[in-house]
Each structure stands twice: as structure tokens, then as C-alpha cells.
Design a protein around this motif. Structure first.
Motif, short mmCIF file in Angstrom:
data_model
loop_
_atom_site.label_atom_id
_atom_site.label_comp_id
_atom_site.label_asym_id
_atom_site.label_seq_id
_atom_site.Cartn_x
_atom_site.Cartn_y
_atom_site.Cartn_z
N PHE A 156 3.08 6.33 12.16
CA PHE A 156 1.66 6.03 13.28
C PHE A 156 0.62 6.60 12.47
N TYR A 157 -0.10 5.72 11.75
CA TYR A 157 -1.51 6.09 11.42
C TYR A 157 -2.80 6.21 12.71
N TYR A 158 -3.67 6.46 12.95
CA TYR A 158 -4.66 6.00 13.32
C TYR A 158 -6.30 6.38 12.09
N GLN A 159 -7.08 5.69 12.44
CA GLN A 159 -7.82 5.02 11.28
C GLN A 159 -7.29 5.94 10.14
N ASP A 160 -6.18 5.19 9.66
CA ASP A 160 -5.37 4.72 7.73
C ASP A 160 -5.02 6.82 7.85
N SER A 161 -5.30 7.73 9.14
CA SER A 161 -4.28 8.80 8.59
C SER A 161 -3.19 9.04 9.28
N VAL A 162 -2.13 9.78 8.83
CA VAL A 162 -1.07 9.46 9.80
C VAL A 162 -1.60 10.60 10.52
#
Length: 933
Positions: A156-162
Motif C-alpha cells: 500500500f502506497y501513499y504518495q509513492d511511498s510504501v
């Protein structure tokens, strides 16, 4: 339909048929499905930060089943604005499969929000759902990886960060077939219900009540309620439920189409039938027609006259193979790689050879020679295949092995045909068999000479050699067959079977989309080939309809005449509707000119009834289109999206939001307003109309100005969502940047006068709107939406404003000049002339120039003669065979081919127009042939 049977037998058969249909729908068709929900298995542990214009959220997962119905995602809070936007990705192929906009303002939050998908997946494939916004900000729920029991849920990513330790809090709802136990249980229940109904019917139909009833009456009892239920259900879905569209124009048009279809269905079920369905292709009696009854003569009631049962079965088998030939020709035209072309080409050739085999008599087909050759060929082919097949470790081994199988099958069938012809020659030499009563005409000699030229001057083109040999073998075998006199009816029947199959396929699997490509391409990925295919089918249907009109000139009562031409009108009307959907000028021109010539021909043949035939012929064609267009448009728009299993070609353009199988009312599907706009632009050369419908209507005010910025903050001001005040100019610039970003990300954008879907393949211009205080207006240049370049696919583009001939020809005149400049006497090895600017032109967009370029000027002249003489000879054939409804079909097909060839390259082994042409040429290649029955 007038055959009488006992009531019990009739209704027991109907019950058994329905029971069987329901059982096979459960298994093996497995139409009825359950929904299986998969979750991560963790526990709720919090929520994300805000998803806004600069922060997205992404969840990866592995498909566990082959169809996902929806995803339910937990939305904790809608902070600003209204709309959530999702993109569904195929990670392995790195492409967007689907997009959807969800109005969170109508959802109960916090809570699960259902995202309809309806997508077919590959089990084990990697997929991704991306969450972004349309002028909003919202918060998603998460669950802990700890305790997760589902390894298919990925990162799961939020703004390209895991997001370490968390998954998206969501439910993955797969559509799966019912379990074996449930399926078996339902099948047993259905069988028992069927048996019970048969017993009840038996009780009701005791000896006194078990009277005779006609088959037609049984059909009325069964089909009338089905038609009523289907109509009420669909009409209710259109309105008041508004499942397909909420615009008044579309609702009215769909209701009109459904009403016309309902009336047509009731008429088809209940009208008095004076003729057999097979009369449409067979003989008719002039005396019977004068009384309003077709085919009352026993000899004329059958499609194949007095043929034996074996010959009728073989003829119907040839019809099926002809229909399959067109299926493989269409497949060839859609293939993008040489290896697939090789497969389709071999499948087509095999069908043509099998058609030739079926010309054998029962004694010839079931002979010791054929049995021995078949067994020996299969054994040798099996041995050769296993010696030469590619192992599974090789690239594309399965495709290469399929090519090998098809090649072996072609060799086996060819050996059988060669042996059959040698046997016939030996019998002729020993006078054990008589020569064929049909001798080749002068026209036939020129066709054979043309075939020889294709072989001798092939110039590296082997498809011409294959075409010449395969059809020459067919013509020779046809000439010595007893059933050769019926070939015109057989070939026409094959065309009819194919168009019925094609329409059924399109109604099930081919969406009618308005964006990015608004021109309907049926079973092809290019509109040009679709128009060529439909030209053949439309002129064939017109020939049958006009022949029926002409033969019924003595029928005075409107009711009797309508019954007489009903089936042909319905067939012609539906095919014409699909031709209209293509918005192809080439297709329109070829079909209209051919139909006009057909009308003149049947009028001339009508003699003293010429005026009545002319009026009725024109009226029948016009009325058929007027009635069929709303029906066909409505069904093509609503039925495929109800089925929800669309097929899109790899290179086909369609708006991502119109690719799913659950959203029935997306604005990217075709609508009346959108079709009207495209028709004006493509056919009439008038500017496109505005399209003022967007998926996020609550983002705009009454003037089309944005109500919110990218993050959902309220905006004030008249200039495209820009705030008033000292920084108004900066805000205006900022908002223009928003619009440009929306263009690049394939979003819906709106302005003071319209809101338009802007796609990557669309040509978008920024125009100054003087009536809206200089706001930036995005205008849809729909003529270029998703269309291929002329040099490669021959798509027609919008004419330029100056209206010059060269511009209207879409650059074809310059192409013709380049090809004519390079013509010689022997042809060229490579295909493609070079333009003045150095561009390589793929083909000439003129079949006559192309043949002359490929094979030399003499062969080009011979080809022109073959086509022009073919029109003349087929016209003579029509006037000499006045007792056959199908006698005008060869003329219609050859003429349609000739006109379409003026602007397209339509002569190639696997082109549908070429296949139709070659199948109908033998009708005029031989003389002293018995008239068609």
C-alpha cells in the motif's frame, strides 16, 4: 409453422427445451455467478493523511479469480469537495484498464464505498487501484498487516511511498461461478420442475383436450409473454429507473427503439406467414406472388428444390463454412503480428478447401479412396507433427504448433481433392463419367488468365498464388458437381449466416462508445474495414429485399405485402443501421450507389409494373432504415453494457471509464447528442456541437465555472473558478494550469460553454471564447479521436475549410499520383510508393492502381476488365434468372466491390470483400448452368 402436432407433444417439447437451456446455463456455460469477497485479514489500525491534488493512494493486489465485480473501500472522511477518482491498472502490461468517478457526497461516511468494476482479469496477474481526486480531499481507512491471512494483498502506497505495516482497508468482490454442489443441486431442481410441468401438462391434455395445434400457435403462446416481459423490463430500466442515461433525449430515443422492437417482435411472432423462410433464397412462383402467396408451388418452397437430404446437409455445411471463412477473414484483418496472420490465413484456406470437399456426392465423399487417404493422412500428419512440434521451452511454441497443425490439415485436404479430381479425369477418359454440362464462358477464361498472372507476376507476394490456386480448385470441383446450380443461393446463405453471427457477437461483446473513438467498428479495430465488410452485407440484403419487392408487385393489400417482405426489410434495416454507425463516407458511397443501381435494375425488369416497383422499392429501403435505426442503436447501446463482458482490441481507443462492466450510464458511451455531433462533422462537414455533460457535475456552477480548486476548497469569481481580488490574475493563471493538467491526465474539463472529455489521442485546441470574457475553452476536434493515419489504415478525416477536392479526398489524390508515377510493366517486389516528401505510402487507397503497381500495368488493366465485365455479366445473369431471389446478389457484391475499390485497397486473400467477390464469381464464369432453385 403450419404443421400440426398434438398439444401435449408441443408443450412437453417446449418445457423440455426450456429445462435443457436452463440446465446448460448452469453448467457447462456457467452463466450464473456468486460474489466472493476477499479481504486482507488484518484489523483496522487507522487512516491515511488526506488524499488530495498532490497526494494519491495506491493498493496493489494479485488477482485470485478471473473477474472482479467491485472493490469496497473504507472512506473515513470527506474533507473537501465531493469526488473520488480511481484508476485500475494492469501492472504486468502497464496500462489503465478502467477509470471511475465516485460521488462521495452521496455516501454515508465513514463507511465502505462501493467502486463498480466488472473487469475480466488473469488469475495470478498483478493489478493496482490508484486513488486520486477531482477537486476534493478525503481520507481512506487502513488495516494492519499483522494477522493478515491473504498474501494476495500487496503493498500500500501513499504518495509513492510504501506505508509500512498497513494495507488499504478494503473488500475485493470477485464474481465466481457457483460451487459444484450448488450447481448440481440447482440442475436437479430444474430437472425435477421440468418433469413436474410435463406431468401437469399431460394431465391437462387428456384425450379429449389433446387436440392438434399448429407449431406457429405454440410459438405464439410461448414467445408473446417473453416479448412482453422483456419489453417491460427494458423499458422500465430506461425510465423511470434511468439506468442507462438521465438525459431526456436519450431516454426518449431508447424508449422509442424498445417500442419499435417490441412491435416488430409481436409482428414477427403473430403475423400470417404466406411463405417459407427458405423462399428468400430460392425460387418463387409468379402466379403465387400475384395472389400474395410466395412459393405456393411445391417445387419453389424449398431453398434447395428437390435435392436429396444428403445434398441439403452438405449445402448447409457449405453455408456454415462460408460464414466461418468470413470470421477468419475478419480475424486476419484485426491481427497485428505476422504469426497471427499466418494462423488466420491457414484457417481461412482450410475452410475454403473444406467447402470444395463438400461438393462431392455421397458416393464420392464416403468412398474407399477418401477413407484410406484420410486415415493415412491423419496418421502421417500425427507422426510429422510430433517430430516437428516445438517444445514448451521455445518462444510462442503454442502458436507455431497451431500453424503446423493447420498446415498439416491443409495438406491432407488438398491430397483428397487432388485424388478426387484425378479419379474424375480417369472416369471421363474411360467414359465412365460424362463431362460437365457447364462450360466456361469467355469471362471465365479472363478470370483464369488473371489467376495465372497473379502466379507468374507474384513479385514475392504468395497470397496471390494461394488465392489463385485455392479458388481455381474450388471452381473446377464446383463445375463438375451436381449441386453447382445452387451455388448462388448457398453463397448468399453463408453471407446471411455470417452477418447474423456478427450482429449477435457485437450485441454481446462490443460496446458502443462515444469517446475516444465515436465511430462504431463492429468486429474490427478499424472503421475502414468495417465499412468494406458492411458494404458487402448491405448490398446483399438490398438485393434480396428488392427482389422480393419486385416479385410481389402484384400484391395489392398492404398487409399482405408487409408480410411478404418483412424478413428482408428487417435484415436490410439492421445492416444499414450499423453502416450508419461507422460514419464512413466510403462505405456510404459504395452502398448507396450500388443500391440505386439495383433499384433501377429491378424497376426495368418489372416491365409494366415498373412504377409500382420503383416506388415500393425506394419506400421499403427507407422505411426499413427508419424503423431499424432506433432499434439497433438502442440495443447496441444497452445490451453489451448489461452483459458486461466487453472485448477491446489492443490498438483500439476508448475512454477508460467506458471499459468496465458495471457502470451502465457513463457519459463516454454513445448518446444521441454525441452521434449527431459526429455525423454533422464527419458526413456533413459541419462543426461539431457542444457536449455539455461531465461525470462530476457538482464541481461546476450553472455557467460551467469551477466551484472548487484542485483540493476541494470553495472558489468564488466568474472567470473559470478564479477568486476575485488583488490576486485575480495570478488565480486565473493558476486555474488555467489546472485545466492544462486536467488535459494531460485525461480528465473531464469544463468551461463557460462546455465540458468535454479530453483524451490523449484527441486533437485539442484552446480557443478564445468572446462570449465568456476571454476564458479558456477546450474544444473537441472529434474527427481525429483515436483514428489511425491515412497512410496506414485509410481512415477518413475531417475535410478542411477550403473544401478543395484534394482535401476532401483525404490526401488520396497525392497518394494516387505517387503510385501512378512509379507504375511499370512487371510490378514491384515491395509494397509502398514514395511520396515527394520522402514518406513511404503503405498502399494506394485504390485497388486498381494497387494491382497495377504490384503486378504490372497489363495485369492492372486485366483486373479492371475482370471487375467491369463482372458487373456486366452479373447484370445479364440477373435478367436471365428472374425466378431466383438471389439472382441480383452477384451483381450487388461485384458492384459494391468495384465502387469501394476506387478509394480503398480491398483486394487481398483475407479481405472480406475479396472473399465475397471470389465466392460469387463462378456464378457468371460458366454457362448452360441450371437456374438457381
Amino acid at each position: 409453422m403450419n404443421r400440426e402436432v398434438k398439444k401435449f407433444h408441443a408443450f412437453a417439447f417446449v418445457i423440455a427445451l426450456v429445462t435443457f437451456a436452463v440446465i446448460i446455463s448452469i453448467f457447462p456455460l456457467r452463466i450464473w455467478n456468486d460474489v466472493r469477497t476477499e479481504v486482507g485479514g488484518g484489523f483496522e489500525n487507522g487512516y491515511t493523511q488526506g488524499v488530495d491534488s498532490t497526494h494519491d493512494a495506491i493498493q496493489d493486489f494479485i488477482a485470485q479469480y478471473d473477474r472482479i465485480d467491485s472493490i469496497s473501500v473504507y472512506v473515513n472522511e470527506l474533507t473537501k469537495g465531493r469526488y473520488m477518482h480511481i484508476s485500475f491498472w494492469d501492472v504486468d502490461k502497464w496500462r489503465v484498464m478502467y477509470e471511475e468517478t465516485i460521488d462521495l457526497g452521496e455516501e454515508q461516511l465513514p463507511g465502505y464505498v462501493d467502486i463498480p468494476l466488472g473487469l475480466d482479469l488473469e488469475v495470478g496477474g498483478n493489478y493496482r487501484v490508484m486513488f486520486t481526486v477531482w477537486h476534493a480531499t478525503y481520507v481512506l481507512g487502513t488495516e494492519s498487516i499483522e494477522g493478515s491471512t491473504n498474501p494476495a494483498i500487496g503493498s500500500f502506497y501513499y504518495q509513492d511511498s510504501v506505508v509500512e505495516g498497513s494495507h488499504l482497508l478494503a473488500r475485493y468482490n470477485y464474481s465466481v461461478p457457483m460451487s459444484k454442489v450448488m450447481s448440481l443441486t440447482l440442475m436437479v431442481m430444474v430437472f425435477m420442475i421440468g418433469c413436474a410441468l410435463v406431468c401437469v401438462t399431460r394431465t391437462l391434455c387428456r384425450d379429449a383436450a389433446n387436440k392438434y395445434i399448429t407449431v406457429g400457435r405454440v410459438c405464439q403462446y410461448v414467445l408473446n409473454p417473453v416479448a412482453v416481459i422483456a419489453y417491460i423490463s427494458l423499458a422500465t430500466m430506461v425510465f423511470p429507473l434511468r439506468l442507462f442515461d438521465n438525459r431526456a433525449s436519450d431516454i426518449f430515443f431508447y424508449e422509442l427503439g424498445l417500442l419499435l422492437a417490441f412491435i416488430t417482435a409481436l409482428y414477427a411472432i403473430n403475423h400470417k406467414r404466406n411463405d417459407s423462410i427458405s423462399v428468400a433464397l430460392g425460387k418463387y412462383s409468379a402466379n403465387a406472388a400475384a395472389k400474395g402467396v410466395a412459393g405456393s408451388n411445391t417445387n419453389g418452397r424449398s431453398l434447395f428444390g428437390e435435392m436429396s437430404l444428403f445434398d441439403k446437409i452438405m449445402s448447409f455445411g457449405q453455408m456454415i463454412l462460408i460464414a466461418l471463412t468470413f470470421v477468419y477473414a475478419s480475424q486476419y484483418m484485426n491481427d497485428l503480428y505476422d504469426i497471427y496472420h499466418s494462423i488466420s490465413e491457414r484457417q481461412l484456406v482450410l475452410c475454403l478447401l473444406l467447402i470444395t470437399v463438400l461438393f462431392q456426392s455421397r458416393k464420392e465423399l464416403i468412398s474407399i479412396q477418401n477413407i484410406v487417404l484420410s486415415v493415412a493422412g491423419v496418421a502421417a500428419g500425427f507422426y510429422y507433427y510430433h517430430k516437428n512440434q516445438l517444445p514448451v521451452t521455445e518462444k510462442e511454441y503454442d502458436l507455431h504448433n497451431l500453424i503446423l497443425k493447420l498446415s498439416i490439415a491443409i495438406v491432407i485436404v488438398s491430397v483428397i481433392l487432388i485424388a478426387d479430381y484425378v479419379r474424375y479425369l480417369l472416369k471421363v477418359v474411360t467414359k465412365k463419367a460424362s463431362r460437365s454440362s457447364a462450360s466456361i464462358t469467355l469471362y471465365g477464361v479472363f478470370v483464369i488468365v488473371f489467376f495465372v498472372c497473379l502466379i507468374v507476376l507474384r513479385n514475392t507476394r504468395w497470397w496471390g498464388v494461394v488465392l489463385a490456386l485455392v479458388f481455381a480448385v474450388m471452381y473446377i470441383r464446383m463445375n463438375i458437381a451436381d449441386r453447382s446450380a445452387h451455388w448462388n443461393a448457398i453463397a448468399t446463405g453463408g453471407l446471411i449466416l455470417n452477418i447474423i453471427y456478427t450482429i449477435g457477437y457485437c450485441l454481446l461483446f462490443r460496446y458502443f462508445t462515444g469517446f475516444v473513438m465515436g465511430r462504431y467498428s463492429m468486429q474490427f479495430h478499424t472503421v475502414t474495414v468495417t465499412a468494406e465488410y458492411l458494404t458487402i452485407m448491405q448490398v446483399m440484403a438490398a438485393a434480396l429485399l428488392l427482389a422480393k419487392v419486385s416479385s410481389g408487385s402484384k400484391i395489392s393489400r398492404f398487409k399482405d405485402f408487409a408480410s411478404y417482405v418483412f424478413k428482408e426489410m428487417l435484415l436490410f434495416g439492421m445492416i444499414s443501421a450499423y453502416m450508419i454507425f461507422t460514419l464512413s463516407r466510403t462505405g456510404y458511397l459504395a452502398a448507396i450507389v450500388t443500391i440505386m443501381v439495383l433499384i433501377v435494375m429491378v424497376t426495368i425488369r418489372a416491365g409494366k409494373d415498373a412504377v409500382k416497383t420503383l416506388v415500393r422499392g425506394i419506400a421499403a429501403c427507407i422505411v426499413a432504415v427508419i424503423i431499424a435505426f432506433p432499434m439497433t442503436f438502442t440495443f447496441q447501446r444497452i445490451i453489451p453494457v448489461m452483459v458486461g463482458h466487453p472485448y477491446f482490441f489492443e490498438v483500439e481507443d476508448a475512454a477508460p471509464s467506458a471499459r468496465g462492466g458495471s457502470d451502465l450510464n457513463d457519459y463516454k458511451y454513445m448518446s444521441i447528442e454525441r452521434f449527431y455531433s459526429l455525423f454533422r462533422q464527419k458526413i456533413l462537414g459541419v462543426s461539431a456541437t457542444e457536449y455539455n455533460f461531465v461525470d462530476d457535475p457538482y464541481n461546476y456552477d450553472d455557467n460551467g465555472n469551477y466551484l472548487y480548486d484542485e483540493d476541494g476548497n470553495p472558489l468564488n469569481g466568474a472567470e473559470v473558478g478564479c477568486q476575485e481580488g488583488a490576486d485575480a490574475q495570478l488565480q486565473a493563471d493558476y486555474c488555467r494550469d489546472i485545466l492544462e493538467d486536467a488535459d494531460r491526465s485525461d480528465r473531464l474539463v469544463a468551461s463557460g460553454i462546455d465540458g468535454l472529455y479530453i483524451a490523449e489521442a484527441a486533437d485539442t485546441e484552446v480557443l478564445e471564447d468572446s462570449d465568456n470574457e476571454g476564458s479558456d475553452t477546450y474544444y473537441d476536434e472529434s474527427s481525429t479521436e483515436g483514428e489511425e493515419e491515412v497512410a496506414s489504415e485509410g481512415e477518413e478525416e475531417q475535410t478542411s475549410e477550403d473544401g478543395s477536392v484534394d482535401d476532401y479526398s483525404n490526401g488520396r489524390i497525392d497518394i494516387w499520383k505517387a503510385y501512378i508515377k512509379e507504375l511499370n510493366m512487371t510490378g514491384h517486389d515491395e509494397m509502398g510508393a514514395v511520396a515527394e516528401d520522402g514518406e513511404l505510402l503503405a498502399h494506394a487507397h485504390n485497388v486498381y492502381i494497387q494491382v497495377a503497381y504490384d503486378h504490372g500495368i497489363p495485369v492492372g488493366i486485366l483486373f479492371v476488365f475482370v471487375i467491369v465485365a463482372g458487373i456486366a455479366f452479373s447484370g445479364v445473369y440477373y435478367f436471365r434468372n428472374q425466378r431466383s431471389f438471389a439472382s441480383a446478389v452477384p451483381f450487388a457484391v461485384i458492384t459494391g466491390f468495384a465502387i469501394a475499390g476506387l478509394t480503398e485497397w480491398n483486394f487481398q486473400l483475407c479481405n472480406p470483400m475479396t472473399v465475397a467477390l471470389m465466392l460469387l464469381l463462378p456464378v457468371i464464369m460458366f454457362k448452360e448452368r441450371k437456374s438457381d432453385h
